[in-house]
Design an enzyme around this catalytic site. Structure first.
Site, PDB file in Angstrom:
ATOM      1  N   ASN A   1       8.832  -6.966   3.477  1.00 42.99           N
ATOM      2  CA  ASN A   1       8.725  -5.756   2.663  1.00 42.99           C
ATOM      3  C   ASN A   1       9.988  -4.916   2.856  1.00 42.99           C
ATOM      4  O   ASN A   1      10.541  -4.856   3.948  1.00 42.99           O
ATOM      5  CB  ASN A   1       7.474  -4.986   3.091  1.00 42.99           C
ATOM      6  CG  ASN A   1       7.310  -3.650   2.389  1.00 42.99           C
ATOM      7  OD1 ASN A   1       7.049  -2.642   3.031  1.00 42.99           O
ATOM      8  ND2 ASN A   1       7.456  -3.621   1.085  1.00 42.99           N
TER       9      ASN A   1
ATOM     10  N   CYS B   1       3.304   3.521   8.374  1.00 44.54           N
ATOM     11  CA  CYS B   1       3.578   4.765   7.667  1.00 44.54           C
ATOM     12  C   CYS B   1       4.466   5.672   8.513  1.00 44.54           C
ATOM     13  O   CYS B   1       4.138   5.966   9.668  1.00 44.54           O
ATOM     14  CB  CYS B   1       2.285   5.492   7.317  1.00 44.54           C
ATOM     15  SG  CYS B   1       2.582   7.010   6.375  1.00 44.54           S
TER      16      CYS B   1
ATOM     17  N   PRO C   1       0.839  -1.200   0.000  1.00 45.55           N
ATOM     18  CA  PRO C   1       0.000   0.000   0.000  1.00 45.55           C
ATOM     19  C   PRO C   1       0.873   1.250   0.000  1.00 45.55           C
ATOM     20  O   PRO C   1       1.771   1.388   0.829  1.00 45.55           O
ATOM     21  CB  PRO C   1      -0.789  -0.124   1.309  1.00 45.55           C
ATOM     22  CG  PRO C   1       0.079  -0.958   2.194  1.00 45.55           C
ATOM     23  CD  PRO C   1       0.805  -1.903   1.303  1.00 45.55           C
TER      24      PRO C   1
ATOM     25  N   GLN D   1      -6.813  -0.711   3.469  1.00 49.58           N
ATOM     26  CA  GLN D   1      -6.008  -0.340   4.623  1.00 49.58           C
ATOM     27  C   GLN D   1      -6.622   0.855   5.342  1.00 49.58           C
ATOM     28  O   GLN D   1      -6.985   1.846   4.712  1.00 49.58           O
ATOM     29  CB  GLN D   1      -4.573   0.006   4.213  1.00 49.58           C
ATOM     30  CG  GLN D   1      -3.681   0.255   5.427  1.00 49.58           C
ATOM     31  CD  GLN D   1      -2.267   0.626   5.059  1.00 49.58           C
ATOM     32  OE1 GLN D   1      -1.987   1.760   4.704  1.00 49.58           O
ATOM     33  NE2 GLN D   1      -1.361  -0.344   5.154  1.00 49.58           N
TER      34      GLN D   1
END
Length: 341
Positions: free
Chosen positions: A200, A100, A16, A70
């Site tokens: 990731n 984030c 995302p 999300q």
């Protein structure tokens, strides 16, 4: 790779990224072989649910299942309500953003800022999992600060709360996107819990994908920045993992068609004014490193209509086709950092 009742076609997932993984981009990556894609973050603040941006991000019309949305926020009750609302609007998986690093997200105690408060992390996980009857996943980082990595505790919390899969970016919030992703801790996470773990960070080639899967033992990998302008990276990775051989660079004619179709989708999704402006960054990513691309981009940035933009891309790729059948990158350049989870 399974998330709850959903069996994915492979273990390659689109990360995302706010301002990037909109519906047109997610659908494009899935067509190129991604087994799953997670939407841009949607705020849990109900005061913003009526905004055009939020309504557009909640538009999943025609998207290949499963649809994963999300949500971002720091108040358990708001996160639970946001989960219920998004499920009512078609979400089949809810993903919680605790990764984030952007200031505007962390300043409202959301995203990776939550990692500073483990008790709040647990409350949010319990609230969201208990609010919906679809699988809930978690995207997070190694911790908030270097030297204070708490991912092993957070991972155990996630498992205990009933999280269906855990995606871990191999950096802390302090790292932002600097330095290299650290996979050793991700390997420890995989060994410490039973739910699927997704790695990731910095996975930008088929060879890197294979090495990370082997080194960490994770169930899947998540790709973000490397897919910007090169959504066919999922096809390349899937092929390499299957047969151990690299695909040749894509044909100019194919990518010209892909980009023009992507532009049409963006223009239709956002409308003339916003569509042109959002398309600019995608065109820049597609053409970065190609012959004569800098001059082309400087002229392209000045165009104000969808027709002009479409014609300029057509002409540029026609020129590339005259020079060779396949794309040739003269230089590799890192794209600008997105507001990523």
């Amino acid at each position: 790779m399974r998330i709850g009742p959903h069996i994915l076609k492979n273990n390659l997932i689109v990360a995302p990224m706010a301002g990037v993984t909109d519906r047109p981009f997610r659908m494009l990556c899935k067509r190129f072989g991604a087994g799953h894609a997670v939407s841009e973050m949607i705020t849990s603040n109900s005061l913003l649910w009526g905004s055009e941006k939020t309504k557009r991000r909640a538009n999943h019309q025609g998207e290949i299942a499963p649809v994963s949305v999300q949500i971002a926020g720091g108040i358990p009750e708001q996160m639970a309500e946001a989960a219920r609302i998004n499920v009512a609007h078609g979400a089949q998986i809810i993903d919680i953003n605790m990764g984030c690093p952007a200031k505007k997200v962390c300043n409202v105690m959301a995203g990776s800022a939550l990692l500073q408060h483990e008790e709040l992390v647990a409350r949010i996980l319990d609230a969201v999992v208990g609010a919906v009857d679809v699988p809930v996943t978690l995207k997070t980082r190694l911790g908030f600060r270097n030297g204070e990595e708490n991912i092993l505790r957070v991972a155990k919390m996630a498992e205990n709360a009933g999280i269906a899969a855990l995606a871990v970016h191999g950096r802390t919030r302090e790292d932002m996107y600097n330095g290299s992703a650290r996979y050793e801790l991700i390997r420890e996470v995989k060994r410490s819990i039973q739910i699927p773990v997704i790695a990731n960070g910095d996975i930008n080639s088929p060879q890197k994908a294979e090495s990370i899967l082997a080194a960490t033992g994770v169930d899947a990998i998540m790709i973000g920045r490397a897919a910007q302008g090169r959504p066919w990276i999922f096809r390349e990775i899937a092929h390499y993992l299957a047969v151990g051989e690299l695909l040749p660079p894509p044909e100019v004619a194919e990518i010209r068609s892909v980009l023009l179709t992507h532009l049409d989708d963006l223009h239709q999704f956002y409308g003339e004014y916003s569509g042109v402006r959002i398309a600019r960054k995608h065109i820049a990513w597609y053409t970065k490193g190609l012959r004569g691309s800098n001059e082309f981009r400087q002229a392209m940035y000045q165009l104000e209509s969808t027709i002009e933009q479409h014609q300029a891309v057509q002409r540029y790729f026609d020129q590339l086709a005259e020079q060779g059948e396949r794309l040739v990158y003269e230089s590799e350049a890192v794209s600008e950092e997105p507001l990523a989870a």
